[in-house]
Design a protein around this motif. Sequence first.
Motif, PDB file in Angstrom:
ATOM      1  N   ALA A 118      -4.069   3.392  -6.788  1.00 44.41           N
ATOM      2  CA  ALA A 118      -3.046   2.843  -5.897  1.00 44.41           C
ATOM      3  C   ALA A 118      -3.532   1.564  -5.218  1.00 44.41           C
ATOM      4  CB  ALA A 118      -2.621   3.882  -4.869  1.00 44.41           C
ATOM      5  N   ASP A 119      -4.832   1.475  -4.920  1.00 41.55           N
ATOM      6  CA  ASP A 119      -5.357   0.248  -4.304  1.00 41.55           C
ATOM      7  C   ASP A 119      -5.208  -0.934  -5.249  1.00 41.55           C
ATOM      8  OD1 ASP A 119      -6.022   1.447  -1.897  1.00 41.55           O
ATOM      9  OD2 ASP A 119      -8.085   1.886  -2.523  1.00 41.55           O
ATOM     10  N   ALA A 120      -5.544  -0.734  -6.510  1.00 39.53           N
ATOM     11  CA  ALA A 120      -5.403  -1.814  -7.503  1.00 39.53           C
ATOM     12  C   ALA A 120      -3.935  -2.197  -7.668  1.00 39.53           C
ATOM     13  CB  ALA A 120      -6.005  -1.395  -8.841  1.00 39.53           C
TER      14      ALA A 120
ATOM     15  N   ARG B 232       3.506   5.869  -2.993  1.00 44.86           N
ATOM     16  CA  ARG B 232       4.746   6.554  -3.411  1.00 44.86           C
ATOM     17  C   ARG B 232       4.868   6.586  -4.929  1.00 44.86           C
ATOM     18  NH1 ARG B 232       9.736   3.747  -2.294  1.00 44.86           N
ATOM     19  NH2 ARG B 232      10.801   5.623  -2.942  1.00 44.86           N
ATOM     20  N   ILE B 233       4.615   5.449  -5.554  1.00 46.88           N
ATOM     21  CA  ILE B 233       4.751   5.332  -7.007  1.00 46.88           C
ATOM     22  C   ILE B 233       3.720   6.220  -7.696  1.00 46.88           C
ATOM     23  CG2 ILE B 233       4.536   3.729  -8.956  1.00 46.88           C
ATOM     24  CD1 ILE B 233       5.513   1.562  -6.753  1.00 46.88           C
ATOM     25  N   ASN B 234       2.490   6.199  -7.197  1.00 46.68           N
ATOM     26  CA  ASN B 234       1.436   7.043  -7.754  1.00 46.68           C
ATOM     27  C   ASN B 234       1.836   8.519  -7.682  1.00 46.68           C
ATOM     28  OD1 ASN B 234      -1.091   7.853  -8.767  1.00 46.68           O
ATOM     29  ND2 ASN B 234      -1.969   7.933  -6.727  1.00 46.68           N
ATOM     30  N   GLU B 235       2.345   8.947  -6.532  1.00 46.88           N
ATOM     31  CA  GLU B 235       2.780  10.343  -6.381  1.00 46.88           C
ATOM     32  C   GLU B 235       3.925  10.664  -7.325  1.00 46.88           C
ATOM     33  OE1 GLU B 235       3.625  10.637  -2.194  1.00 46.88           O
ATOM     34  OE2 GLU B 235       1.484  10.637  -1.658  1.00 46.88           O
TER      35      GLU B 235
ATOM     36  N   GLY C 163       0.798  -1.235   0.000  1.00 45.82           N
ATOM     37  CA  GLY C 163       0.000   0.000   0.000  1.00 45.82           C
ATOM     38  C   GLY C 163       0.822   1.272   0.000  1.00 45.82           C
ATOM     39  N   PRO C 164       1.715   1.455   0.972  1.00 48.79           N
ATOM     40  CA  PRO C 164       2.526   2.681   0.990  1.00 48.79           C
ATOM     41  C   PRO C 164       3.420   2.829  -0.243  1.00 48.79           C
ATOM     42  CG  PRO C 164       2.618   1.589   3.133  1.00 48.79           C
ATOM     43  CD  PRO C 164       1.914   0.658   2.192  1.00 48.79           C
TER      44      PRO C 164
END
Length: 190
Positions: free
Chosen positions: A174-176, A163-166, A158-159
Amino acid sequence: MEDNAIVIVSGLPRSGTSMMMKMLEAGGVPVLTDYERTADEDNPKGYYEFERVKQIERDREWLPEACGKAVKMVSALLKHLPADYYYKVIFMRREMEEILASQHQMLVRRGEDTGRTGNDKMTALFRRHVQKVEEWIAAQPNIDVLYVHYSAVVVDPGPQATRINEFLGGGLDADAMAHAVDPSLYRQRA
């Protein structure tokens, strides 16, 4: 995600690059792959490779097609990326012992020579290579990089997905991405 950026997923072989490609795809990033290398026991979720990447030193005609997409590239090829594109590199890190164990297991499964080079020598070679790649990346004004540790993703995705999404500018699921991680595939642990 920025439309003009090419997302490069890189690292040493067996460092988790295929897992990262699967995460990005699940999160909504289009991936550039030709599916020529199919899933097998070593990568049951697929390799996510694009064969033309291996010829980047001579063939760069595919790069416009990669804009706004993620493509997997082994770290040794990064130095051939032309400077006239903008890249967001997600560089996978993994414990060297795990990488070597995973590579060894893959060679054994394929019935290939596991080599005569000892683990200590391979570890030193790989570490020097990664250091040179990191120094090269740091000197490139057209490359942003995010270093992601394989075990951190597998243990608590999750974290890392956040980070990657940001890093990629937001807007991904990000959940997927986190749910795309299969902890059962973490088979060689240090």
